[in-house]
Scaffold this motif. Structure first.
Motif, PDB file in Angstrom:
ATOM      1  N   GLU A  71      68.420  -8.931  10.367  1.00 51.75           N
ATOM      2  CA  GLU A  71      68.036  -8.345  11.654  1.00 51.75           C
ATOM      3  C   GLU A  71      68.008  -6.820  11.574  1.00 51.75           C
ATOM      4  O   GLU A  71      67.151  -6.166  12.174  1.00 51.75           O
ATOM      5  N   GLY A  72      68.956  -6.248  10.847  1.00 46.83           N
ATOM      6  CA  GLY A  72      68.972  -4.805  10.693  1.00 46.83           C
ATOM      7  C   GLY A  72      67.755  -4.293   9.941  1.00 46.83           C
ATOM      8  O   GLY A  72      67.128  -3.307  10.341  1.00 46.83           O
ATOM      9  N   LEU A  73      67.387  -4.968   8.871  1.00 43.02           N
ATOM     10  CA  LEU A  73      66.206  -4.576   8.104  1.00 43.02           C
ATOM     11  C   LEU A  73      64.932  -4.771   8.914  1.00 43.02           C
ATOM     12  O   LEU A  73      63.995  -3.977   8.826  1.00 43.02           O
ATOM     13  N   ARG A  74      64.935  -5.832   9.719  1.00 43.71           N
ATOM     14  CA  ARG A  74      63.772  -6.077  10.571  1.00 43.71           C
ATOM     15  C   ARG A  74      63.607  -4.980  11.609  1.00 43.71           C
ATOM     16  O   ARG A  74      62.497  -4.528  11.887  1.00 43.71           O
ATOM     17  N   ALA A  75      64.738  -4.540  12.188  1.00 46.32           N
ATOM     18  CA  ALA A  75      64.682  -3.454  13.168  1.00 46.32           C
ATOM     19  C   ALA A  75      64.152  -2.176  12.530  1.00 46.32           C
ATOM     20  O   ALA A  75      63.332  -1.464  13.121  1.00 46.32           O
ATOM     21  N   LEU A  76      64.600  -1.884  11.313  1.00 45.27           N
ATOM     22  CA  LEU A  76      64.107  -0.698  10.610  1.00 45.27           C
ATOM     23  C   LEU A  76      62.625  -0.816  10.293  1.00 45.27           C
ATOM     24  O   LEU A  76      61.875   0.155  10.391  1.00 45.27           O
ATOM     25  N   ARG A  77      62.201  -2.016   9.946  1.00 47.06           N
ATOM     26  CA  ARG A  77      60.797  -2.231   9.595  1.00 47.06           C
ATOM     27  C   ARG A  77      59.889  -2.114  10.809  1.00 47.06           C
ATOM     28  O   ARG A  77      58.806  -1.526  10.736  1.00 47.06           O
ATOM     29  N   ASP A  78      60.341  -2.652  11.933  1.00 50.59           N
ATOM     30  CA  ASP A  78      59.473  -2.745  13.103  1.00 50.59           C
ATOM     31  C   ASP A  78      59.397  -1.464  13.920  1.00 50.59           C
ATOM     32  O   ASP A  78      58.390  -1.215  14.581  1.00 50.59           O
ATOM     33  N   SER A  79      60.450  -0.658  13.908  1.00 49.57           N
ATOM     34  CA  SER A  79      60.502   0.510  14.794  1.00 49.57           C
ATOM     35  C   SER A  79      60.411   1.808  13.998  1.00 49.57           C
ATOM     36  O   SER A  79      61.397   2.260  13.411  1.00 49.57           O
ATOM     37  N   LYS A  80      59.251   2.417  14.008  1.00 52.92           N
ATOM     38  CA  LYS A  80      59.075   3.700  13.330  1.00 52.92           C
ATOM     39  C   LYS A  80      59.923   4.797  13.964  1.00 52.92           C
ATOM     40  O   LYS A  80      60.546   5.601  13.239  1.00 52.92           O
ATOM     41  N   PRO A  81      60.004   4.875  15.312  1.00 53.99           N
ATOM     42  CA  PRO A  81      60.882   5.904  15.899  1.00 53.99           C
ATOM     43  C   PRO A  81      62.337   5.757  15.462  1.00 53.99           C
ATOM     44  O   PRO A  81      63.019   6.764  15.234  1.00 53.99           O
ATOM     45  N   PRO A 115      68.965   5.463  23.031  1.00 49.07           N
ATOM     46  CA  PRO A 115      68.647   4.504  24.093  1.00 49.07           C
ATOM     47  C   PRO A 115      67.155   4.442  24.416  1.00 49.07           C
ATOM     48  O   PRO A 115      66.648   3.386  24.809  1.00 49.07           O
ATOM     49  N   ASP A 116      66.467   5.576  24.257  1.00 53.88           N
ATOM     50  CA  ASP A 116      65.019   5.571  24.470  1.00 53.88           C
ATOM     51  C   ASP A 116      64.337   4.660  23.453  1.00 53.88           C
ATOM     52  O   ASP A 116      63.407   3.911  23.786  1.00 53.88           O
ATOM     53  N   VAL A 117      64.785   4.748  22.216  1.00 59.17           N
ATOM     54  CA  VAL A 117      64.235   3.898  21.154  1.00 59.17           C
ATOM     55  C   VAL A 117      64.493   2.429  21.477  1.00 59.17           C
ATOM     56  O   VAL A 117      63.605   1.574  21.326  1.00 59.17           O
ATOM     57  N   MET A 118      65.707   2.130  21.933  1.00 60.71           N
ATOM     58  CA  MET A 118      66.054   0.752  22.272  1.00 60.71           C
ATOM     59  C   MET A 118      65.203   0.231  23.423  1.00 60.71           C
ATOM     60  O   MET A 118      64.714  -0.908  23.386  1.00 60.71           O
ATOM     61  N   SER A 119      65.024   1.044  24.459  1.00 61.65           N
ATOM     62  CA  SER A 119      64.219   0.631  25.612  1.00 61.65           C
ATOM     63  C   SER A 119      62.764   0.389  25.205  1.00 61.65           C
ATOM     64  O   SER A 119      62.145  -0.585  25.633  1.00 61.65           O
ATOM     65  N   HIS A 120      62.250   1.286  24.376  1.00 68.97           N
ATOM     66  CA  HIS A 120      60.866   1.136  23.922  1.00 68.97           C
ATOM     67  C   HIS A 120      60.708  -0.121  23.088  1.00 68.97           C
ATOM     68  O   HIS A 120      59.718  -0.867  23.230  1.00 68.97           O
ATOM     69  N   ASP A 121      61.688  -0.403  22.235  1.00 65.16           N
ATOM     70  CA  ASP A 121      61.618  -1.603  21.408  1.00 65.16           C
ATOM     71  C   ASP A 121      61.696  -2.862  22.274  1.00 65.16           C
ATOM     72  O   ASP A 121      60.951  -3.823  22.045  1.00 65.16           O
ATOM     73  N   ALA A 122      62.578  -2.853  23.273  1.00 60.06           N
ATOM     74  CA  ALA A 122      62.703  -4.024  24.143  1.00 60.06           C
ATOM     75  C   ALA A 122      61.431  -4.290  24.916  1.00 60.06           C
ATOM     76  O   ALA A 122      61.083  -5.453  25.189  1.00 60.06           O
ATOM     77  N   ALA A 123      60.700  -3.216  25.261  1.00 61.10           N
ATOM     78  CA  ALA A 123      59.478  -3.376  26.042  1.00 61.10           C
ATOM     79  C   ALA A 123      58.276  -3.754  25.192  1.00 61.10           C
ATOM     80  O   ALA A 123      57.294  -4.300  25.705  1.00 61.10           O
ATOM     81  N   THR A 124      58.335  -3.480  23.898  1.00 60.51           N
ATOM     82  CA  THR A 124      57.159  -3.701  23.047  1.00 60.51           C
ATOM     83  C   THR A 124      57.340  -4.804  22.004  1.00 60.51           C
ATOM     84  O   THR A 124      56.367  -5.211  21.374  1.00 60.51           O
ATOM     85  N   SER A 125      58.573  -5.285  21.817  1.00 65.28           N
ATOM     86  CA  SER A 125      58.797  -6.303  20.790  1.00 65.28           C
ATOM     87  C   SER A 125      58.649  -7.701  21.380  1.00 65.28           C
ATOM     88  O   SER A 125      58.524  -7.879  22.595  1.00 65.28           O
ATOM     89  N   THR A 181      57.627   9.841  16.872  1.00 61.29           N
ATOM     90  CA  THR A 181      56.451  10.082  17.705  1.00 61.29           C
ATOM     91  C   THR A 181      56.598   9.515  19.109  1.00 61.29           C
ATOM     92  O   THR A 181      55.628   9.447  19.862  1.00 61.29           O
ATOM     93  N   LEU A 182      57.801   9.088  19.469  1.00 64.70           N
ATOM     94  CA  LEU A 182      58.036   8.507  20.794  1.00 64.70           C
ATOM     95  C   LEU A 182      58.119   9.637  21.820  1.00 64.70           C
ATOM     96  O   LEU A 182      59.032  10.460  21.781  1.00 64.70           O
TER      97      LEU A 182
END
Length: 232
Positions: free
Chosen positions: A3-13, A128-138, A218-219
């Motif tokens: 899950e950690g590697l997946r988070a790094l892979r999926d979220s460029k910010p 937290p901005d990164v987390m919110s953006h990921d929750a809204a787009t994943s 780039t967020l």
């Protein structure tokens, strides 16, 4: 771990922010680890280590609200970049201790400490901005805040811990002589120079690298607001 590697892979910010934070943690960890050596072998005053630590930490405590005030007006990312640049300038100034060792270094150390406050508070506000953006787009409707937090903590710990390791490598490479009880030790000039550079030039180079990785973040504030709206 997956899950950690997946988070790094999926979220460029997240990748950009974590890499920046780790590099800066390594830079500050290197300075904290080297303070005792600078006091002993560059300033020739073992008691100066307390003053060095105070000069680095006290401004950080005082300037944390200042960076928050600046961020409210120009944005978190710009504020983070400014704090990083201030720290970079301060560490470059410290290179002068190679030619003119003296207590004047407390001034740039204090400036670095003030900048360190921004380098700590801004990434923690951006996460937290990164987390919110990921929750809204994943694809995961519950988000991955726990995964992001775990990877972040591991990266933060690794960055700071590697500061001591990096210093040890520099000391070994420059011929540092270990002190022995009741025996007077004279350090070679290369070792003293290595200590000074580990406290100045090496952190500056790490800061330059961190500014390069920060460019990958780039967020924008608009993206964060849009993500927050989607979550509602």
């Amino acid at each position: 771990y997956r899950e950690g590697l997946r988070a790094l892979r999926d979220s460029k910010p997240f990748r950009a922010l974590l890499a920046t934070f780790m590099l800066q943690g390594l830079a500050t960890g290197l300075m904290l680890a080297g303070a005792q050596y600078v006091a002993t072998w560059v300033l020739h005053d073992q008691g100066a280590v307390t003053i060095l630590f105070a000069s680095l930490i006290a401004p950080a405590l005082l300037f944390a609200p200042v960076w928050r005030w600046i961020a409210d007006r120009i944005g978190k990312v710009r504020t983070f970049r400014i704090a990083s640049l201030v720290f970079l300038v301060a560490t470059i100034a410290l290179v002068g201790m190679l030619l003119w060792p003296g207590m004047w270094i407390l001034a740039p150390v204090g400036i670095a400490g003030a900048a360190y406050a921004g380098m700590q508070t801004m990434p923690m506000a951006m996460l937290p901005d990164v987390m919110s953006h990921d929750a809204a787009t994943s694809d995961d409707p519950e988000g991955r805040a726990g995964v992001f937090g775990g990877v972040w903590t591991a990266g933060e710990t690794a960055g700071m811990a590697l500061g001591s390791t990096t210093l040890a490598l520099v000391l070994a490479a420059t011929g540092y002589v270990e002190s022995i009880a009741s025996v007077t030790v004279t350090q070679p000039a290369t070792a003293v120079s290595g200590i000074a550079l580990a406290f100045s030039l090496f952190p500056a180079l790490l800061m330059l690298a961190s500014l390069a990785t920060l460019r990958g973040y780039t967020l924008s504030e608009t993206d964060v607001e849009r993500a927050a709206g989607n979550l509602r």
